[in-house]
Design a protein around this motif. Structure first.
Motif, PDB file in Angstrom:
ATOM      1  N   SER A 121     -24.400  10.810  26.955  1.00  0.00           N
ATOM      2  CA  SER A 121     -25.302  10.979  28.021  1.00  0.00           C
ATOM      3  C   SER A 121     -26.508  10.118  27.836  1.00  0.00           C
ATOM      4  O   SER A 121     -26.936   9.456  28.929  1.00  0.00           O
ATOM      5  CB  SER A 121     -25.750  12.501  28.012  1.00  0.00           C
ATOM      6  N   GLY A 150     -27.863  13.957  36.714  1.00  0.00           N
ATOM      7  CA  GLY A 150     -27.963  14.922  35.413  1.00  0.00           C
ATOM      8  C   GLY A 150     -28.681  16.125  35.448  1.00  0.00           C
ATOM      9  O   GLY A 150     -28.762  16.986  34.520  1.00  0.00           O
ATOM     10  N   GLU A 159     -21.082  17.496  32.233  1.00  0.00           N
ATOM     11  CA  GLU A 159     -21.205  16.517  31.454  1.00  0.00           C
ATOM     12  C   GLU A 159     -21.377  16.906  30.046  1.00  0.00           C
ATOM     13  O   GLU A 159     -21.688  15.847  29.097  1.00  0.00           O
ATOM     14  CB  GLU A 159     -22.540  15.557  32.048  1.00  0.00           C
ATOM     15  N   ASN A 166     -16.315  11.731  30.545  1.00  0.00           N
ATOM     16  CA  ASN A 166     -17.796  11.386  30.288  1.00  0.00           C
ATOM     17  C   ASN A 166     -18.070  10.162  29.400  1.00  0.00           C
ATOM     18  O   ASN A 166     -19.117   9.459  29.787  1.00  0.00           O
ATOM     19  CB  ASN A 166     -18.431  12.674  29.674  1.00  0.00           C
ATOM     20  N   VAL A 343     -17.065  14.618  37.710  1.00  0.00           N
ATOM     21  CA  VAL A 343     -17.752  13.754  36.887  1.00  0.00           C
ATOM     22  C   VAL A 343     -17.681  12.571  37.079  1.00  0.00           C
ATOM     23  O   VAL A 343     -18.846  11.688  36.870  1.00  0.00           O
ATOM     24  CB  VAL A 343     -17.286  14.193  35.341  1.00  0.00           C
TER      25      VAL A 343
END
Length: 489
Positions: A121, A150, A159, A166, A343
């Motif tokens: 992330s 996000g 996520e 991801n 996603v």
């Protein structure tokens, strides 16, 4: 031609007229706005990630495959049948090994790997802000893109998961960041090719971003540099992607045949034989059920995916609008629809939203006052709507644990389980049960493997010494003898 492309590191790209107003706004305040928003989103993503959302079977599968790489030197604890390319869980295995000594104690395997997913992330956030900066977007546009990517409860939920998508989307964003290089250097094309090839080797559906990446490449590299940049990118991406074919060929598993799995056989099953999810707008289908689940978490972001198709109208957001259009169209096909499908569309929504916001800020002087007034009203309205729609769900995502049932089951097994007898478990518990002392082959089995994996079926259901054991599937001693007679690994 190659020499011309290499020399361009001294000549910055001539800016579009619409970008002039946004140029030079990345001051200390601008950087603080963009990167500060990214930091807030990063903290939200990690807070409570170990216990929310509820562990999914796919997470357990990828955790087991990463564990098998670290402890068994294999791509999977069972026969690897080419369901997905393996790069994502190879990378996760390496990150798991590196994080082993810094992760909090007492976490199960899925929770540990969610911290590895948090690092991905961070990669995605860095690439998103970096791409906005390279494209000369206003810092506020970068902040909008980060929020759309996000801060939705649906985005946070999906996520955080230990999912191949991801990893792939973080790599796709790295490719976009690299292609946004204002100096249009050759090594930027190479980096983009490596990143995009790695994304495809992480999950095959990353190929749906191909039109976007090629469009962006063609727009950024014009004139005589375009062909060199295009062939360089295709060569690098193709070389990395072909490693999957090479691996299957060396294993003798490229073509279908008796007694072994194959890459092309698995691909044929995925395309032609796998049961579809049905039409997404038809009540009662599996796709309809998935849509209801997504809408329950966040109707705003779900509706923004088809809305982002409007990005094809503006030149600045056209490649990202194409991505939104592709993912929207694919969602309406009658084929299989995975639960984490949105996603891969989230980066398109973020980039279209940020680009359109920047377009409003970059209007000519005569329109700027009116645009800013309209923009202020729009942003205020959206902030209030998103605040009401997201705040309660986000708080629940941060604070409410969802893995208590699994933790209680594992605690009972740790205290009372008989390590000498095989046990059927969900994928999410497999690594944890193995760590408790059950043998990874002869004592603990993914429950769905019993009726779907011929190797597991031979080991247990067809064993001549098969006998039931109260509370378990069969005795470990019987399973050991059977594995010797059937050649099960």
């Amino acid at each position: 031609m190659v020499e011309t492309l290499v020399r361009t590191h001294e000549v910055p790209e001539a800016p579009d007229s619409t970008q002039t107003a946004a140029r030079g706004t990345w001051s200390v305040a601008g950087n603080t706005l963009a990167w500060g928003t990214a930091a807030i989103v990063a903290l939200v993503h990690v807070a409570g990630a170990a216990h929310n959302p509820t562990p999914m079977l796919d997470e357990g599968t990828y955790a087991a495959e990463a564990w098998a790489l670290l402890h068994l030197g294999r791509l999977a604890p069972y026969t690897y049948w080419y369901d997905h390319p393996p790069l994502a869980w190879i990378l996760l295995a390496g990150m798991w090994w590196l994080l082993a000594h810094v992760l909090p104690q007492g976490l199960d395997a899925v929770a540990q790997l969610r911290f590895a997913m948090w690092i991905w992330s961070l990669v995605a956030l860095g690439a998103l802000v970096g791409a906005a900066k390279r494209l000369r977007w206003h810092p506020g546009a970068a902040a909008i893109a980060v929020i759309l990517w996000g801060l939705s409860p649906l985005a946070i939920t999906l996520e955080r998961l230990v999912e191949l998508d991801n990893v792939a989307m973080a790599l796709v964003l790295v490719a976009i960041w690299s292609l946004s290089d204002p100096r249009r250097r050759l090594h930027a094309v190479v980096i983009a090719g490596i990143a995009f090839g790695a994304a495809i080797l992480s999950v095959e559906t990353a190929l749906l971003w191909t039109p976007t990446v090629l469009w962006l490449l063609a727009r950024r590299y014009r004139d005589e540099r375009r062909s060199v940049a295009m062939w360089t990118f295709l060569l690098v991406t193709g070389s990395i992607g072909s490693l999957y074919l090479l691996y299957a060929t060396l294993k003798g598993a490229l073509l279908p045949g008796p007694g072994h799995v194959s890459l092309l056989g698995s691909a044929a099953w995925q395309v032609f034989e796998r049961a579809g999810s049905g039409f997404i707008l038809r009540h009662g289908t599996a796709a309809w059920g998935l849509l209801q689940g997504w809408l329950h978490l966040d109707p705003v972001l779900v509706l923004l995916v088809p809305a982002a198709c409007i990005g094809v109208i503006a030149r600045r957001t056209r490649p990202f609008g194409i991505a939104a259009l592709v993912y929207t169209a694919m969602a309406f096909r009658p084929g299989y629809l995975p639960s984490t499908y949105p996603v891969e569309a989230f980066p398109a929504v973020a980039l279209v939203g940020g680009g359109l916001f920047d377009s409003l800020l970059s209007q000519s002087v005569s329109w700027r006052r009116l645009a800013r007034t309209a923009l202020g009203v729009l942003v205020t309205t959206l902030t209030l709507l998103l605040g009401f729609a997201w705040s309660a769900r986000d708080a629940e995502t941060l604070l409410a644990p969802r893995d208590q049932a699994q933790l209680a089951a594992e605690a009972w097994l740790r205290a009372h389980g008989d390590r000498s007898a095989p046990i059927l478990v969900a994928d999410t518990m497999w690594v944890d049960v193995v760590d408790m002392g059950w043998h990874p082959y002869q004592a603990v089995v993914w429950y769905w493997k019993i009726t779907t994996d011929p190797e597991v079926e031979r080991r247990y259901l067809r064993c001549p010494r098969f006998r039931r054991h109260p509370g378990y599937f069969t005795r470990a001693s019987s399973a050991t003898r059977c594995s010797k007679t059937t050649g099960a690994r």
